[in-house]
Design a protein around this motif. Structure first.
Motif, PDB file in Angstrom:
ATOM      1  N   CYS A 195      36.075  81.953  12.238  1.00 56.58           N
ATOM      2  CA  CYS A 195      36.372  80.608  11.746  1.00 56.58           C
ATOM      3  C   CYS A 195      36.530  79.700  12.962  1.00 56.58           C
ATOM      4  O   CYS A 195      36.913  80.164  14.041  1.00 56.58           O
ATOM      5  CB  CYS A 195      37.647  80.595  10.910  1.00 56.58           C
ATOM      6  SG  CYS A 195      38.002  78.950  10.230  1.00 56.58           S
ATOM      7  N   TRP A 196      36.262  78.428  12.791  1.00 58.34           N
ATOM      8  CA  TRP A 196      36.414  77.488  13.897  1.00 58.34           C
ATOM      9  C   TRP A 196      37.834  77.535  14.454  1.00 58.34           C
ATOM     10  O   TRP A 196      38.055  77.391  15.654  1.00 58.34           O
ATOM     11  CB  TRP A 196      36.062  76.053  13.464  1.00 58.34           C
ATOM     12  CG  TRP A 196      37.091  75.435  12.570  1.00 58.34           C
ATOM     13  CD1 TRP A 196      37.113  75.428  11.212  1.00 58.34           C
ATOM     14  CD2 TRP A 196      38.283  74.771  12.975  1.00 58.34           C
ATOM     15  NE1 TRP A 196      38.241  74.809  10.743  1.00 58.34           N
ATOM     16  CE2 TRP A 196      38.983  74.388  11.812  1.00 58.34           C
ATOM     17  CE3 TRP A 196      38.845  74.464  14.211  1.00 58.34           C
ATOM     18  CZ2 TRP A 196      40.199  73.717  11.839  1.00 58.34           C
ATOM     19  CZ3 TRP A 196      40.059  73.785  14.237  1.00 58.34           C
ATOM     20  CH2 TRP A 196      40.715  73.419  13.054  1.00 58.34           C
ATOM     21  N   CYS A 197      38.816  77.774  13.571  1.00 59.49           N
ATOM     22  CA  CYS A 197      40.217  77.698  13.994  1.00 59.49           C
ATOM     23  C   CYS A 197      40.654  78.887  14.855  1.00 59.49           C
ATOM     24  O   CYS A 197      41.726  78.845  15.447  1.00 59.49           O
ATOM     25  CB  CYS A 197      41.133  77.542  12.786  1.00 59.49           C
ATOM     26  SG  CYS A 197      41.170  78.949  11.658  1.00 59.49           S
ATOM     27  N   PHE A 198      39.834  79.927  14.944  1.00 64.70           N
ATOM     28  CA  PHE A 198      40.183  81.067  15.783  1.00 64.70           C
ATOM     29  C   PHE A 198      39.945  80.775  17.263  1.00 64.70           C
ATOM     30  O   PHE A 198      40.508  81.451  18.112  1.00 64.70           O
ATOM     31  CB  PHE A 198      39.370  82.298  15.400  1.00 64.70           C
ATOM     32  CG  PHE A 198      39.649  82.829  14.009  1.00 64.70           C
ATOM     33  CD1 PHE A 198      40.711  82.391  13.244  1.00 64.70           C
ATOM     34  CD2 PHE A 198      38.816  83.781  13.469  1.00 64.70           C
ATOM     35  CE1 PHE A 198      40.945  82.889  11.974  1.00 64.70           C
ATOM     36  CE2 PHE A 198      39.044  84.299  12.206  1.00 64.70           C
ATOM     37  CZ  PHE A 198      40.108  83.847  11.453  1.00 64.70           C
ATOM     38  N   LEU A 215      45.295  73.158  10.281  1.00 65.13           N
ATOM     39  CA  LEU A 215      44.975  71.762  10.500  1.00 65.13           C
ATOM     40  C   LEU A 215      43.463  71.608  10.404  1.00 65.13           C
ATOM     41  O   LEU A 215      42.727  72.578  10.562  1.00 65.13           O
ATOM     42  CB  LEU A 215      45.437  71.325  11.885  1.00 65.13           C
ATOM     43  CG  LEU A 215      46.920  71.484  12.211  1.00 65.13           C
ATOM     44  CD1 LEU A 215      47.174  71.072  13.652  1.00 65.13           C
ATOM     45  CD2 LEU A 215      47.789  70.710  11.259  1.00 65.13           C
ATOM     46  N   CYS A 216      42.992  70.397  10.182  1.00 61.62           N
ATOM     47  CA  CYS A 216      41.548  70.148  10.219  1.00 61.62           C
ATOM     48  C   CYS A 216      41.124  70.098  11.692  1.00 61.62           C
ATOM     49  O   CYS A 216      41.978  69.985  12.590  1.00 61.62           O
ATOM     50  CB  CYS A 216      41.207  68.843   9.506  1.00 61.62           C
ATOM     51  SG  CYS A 216      41.739  67.349  10.358  1.00 61.62           S
ATOM     52  N   CYS A 250      38.646  75.643   7.018  1.00 66.71           N
ATOM     53  CA  CYS A 250      39.046  76.980   7.454  1.00 66.71           C
ATOM     54  C   CYS A 250      38.427  78.028   6.532  1.00 66.71           C
ATOM     55  O   CYS A 250      38.561  77.950   5.316  1.00 66.71           O
ATOM     56  CB  CYS A 250      40.563  77.113   7.438  1.00 66.71           C
ATOM     57  SG  CYS A 250      41.135  78.746   7.964  1.00 66.71           S
ATOM     58  N   ALA A 251      37.755  79.012   7.125  1.00 65.55           N
ATOM     59  CA  ALA A 251      37.125  80.077   6.351  1.00 65.55           C
ATOM     60  C   ALA A 251      38.160  80.964   5.661  1.00 65.55           C
ATOM     61  O   ALA A 251      37.881  81.572   4.638  1.00 65.55           O
ATOM     62  CB  ALA A 251      36.232  80.914   7.263  1.00 65.55           C
ATOM     63  N   ARG A 270      39.855  67.780  13.518  1.00 68.75           N
ATOM     64  CA  ARG A 270      40.272  66.555  14.219  1.00 68.75           C
ATOM     65  C   ARG A 270      41.758  66.591  14.562  1.00 68.75           C
ATOM     66  O   ARG A 270      42.149  66.302  15.683  1.00 68.75           O
ATOM     67  CB  ARG A 270      39.943  65.319  13.387  1.00 68.75           C
ATOM     68  CG  ARG A 270      38.444  65.070  13.286  1.00 68.75           C
ATOM     69  CD  ARG A 270      38.148  63.753  12.611  1.00 68.75           C
ATOM     70  NE  ARG A 270      38.622  62.611  13.368  1.00 68.75           N
ATOM     71  CZ  ARG A 270      38.001  62.070  14.414  1.00 68.75           C
ATOM     72  NH1 ARG A 270      36.864  62.550  14.824  1.00 68.75           N
ATOM     73  NH2 ARG A 270      38.512  61.031  15.040  1.00 68.75           N
ATOM     74  N   CYS A 271      42.585  66.925  13.589  1.00 65.17           N
ATOM     75  CA  CYS A 271      44.028  66.966  13.849  1.00 65.17           C
ATOM     76  C   CYS A 271      44.384  68.072  14.839  1.00 65.17           C
ATOM     77  O   CYS A 271      45.269  67.895  15.672  1.00 65.17           O
ATOM     78  CB  CYS A 271      44.793  67.139  12.540  1.00 65.17           C
ATOM     79  SG  CYS A 271      44.785  65.663  11.491  1.00 65.17           S
ATOM     80  N   ALA A 272      43.697  69.204  14.771  1.00 65.47           N
ATOM     81  CA  ALA A 272      43.964  70.302  15.702  1.00 65.47           C
ATOM     82  C   ALA A 272      43.739  69.858  17.145  1.00 65.47           C
ATOM     83  O   ALA A 272      44.435  70.308  18.053  1.00 65.47           O
ATOM     84  CB  ALA A 272      43.074  71.500  15.373  1.00 65.47           C
ATOM     85  N   GLN A 273      42.791  68.964  17.347  1.00 63.78           N
ATOM     86  CA  GLN A 273      42.494  68.468  18.689  1.00 63.78           C
ATOM     87  C   GLN A 273      43.330  67.245  19.061  1.00 63.78           C
ATOM     88  O   GLN A 273      43.196  66.709  20.156  1.00 63.78           O
ATOM     89  CB  GLN A 273      41.015  68.109  18.787  1.00 63.78           C
ATOM     90  CG  GLN A 273      40.111  69.315  18.633  1.00 63.78           C
ATOM     91  CD  GLN A 273      38.667  68.891  18.603  1.00 63.78           C
ATOM     92  OE1 GLN A 273      38.154  68.378  19.595  1.00 63.78           O
ATOM     93  NE2 GLN A 273      38.018  69.079  17.460  1.00 63.78           N
ATOM     94  N   GLY A 274      44.163  66.773  18.137  1.00 60.74           N
ATOM     95  CA  GLY A 274      44.994  65.609  18.416  1.00 60.74           C
ATOM     96  C   GLY A 274      44.261  64.297  18.253  1.00 60.74           C
ATOM     97  O   GLY A 274      44.715  63.263  18.743  1.00 60.74           O
TER      98      GLY A 274
END
Length: 71
Positions: A29-32, A54-55, A17-18, A57-61
């Motif tokens: 950031c990727w998480c946005f 979350l990283c 996360c940036a 991978r975990c964000a996507q389950g």
């Protein structure tokens, strides 16, 4: 798990996360833009929610990556 905001509270890996550790808000950031699997958030204890991203991978389950076996 670590209280460090640069690590995923689910698996402990770097969350990429940036915003983590940034002195000012970041604009990208990727998480946005990645939808977070709500089932992952439900698994977190309340005291770990909204403390770090979350990283990917975990964000996507997805299951955490495992290091390759030494053969």
């Amino acid at each position: 798990m670590s209280d460090d905001s640069s690590h995923c509270p689910c698996c402990g890996q770097l969350n990429q996360c940036a915003q983590a550790g940034a002195d000012a808000p970041v604009s990208e950031c990727w998480c946005f833009s990645v939808p977070v699997d709500s089932a992952q958030l439900v698994k977190l204890p309340p005291e770990q929610r909204n403390r770090s991203c979350l990283c990917p991978r975990c964000a996507q389950g997805l299951p955490p990556e495992t290091p390759p076996a030494n053969s």
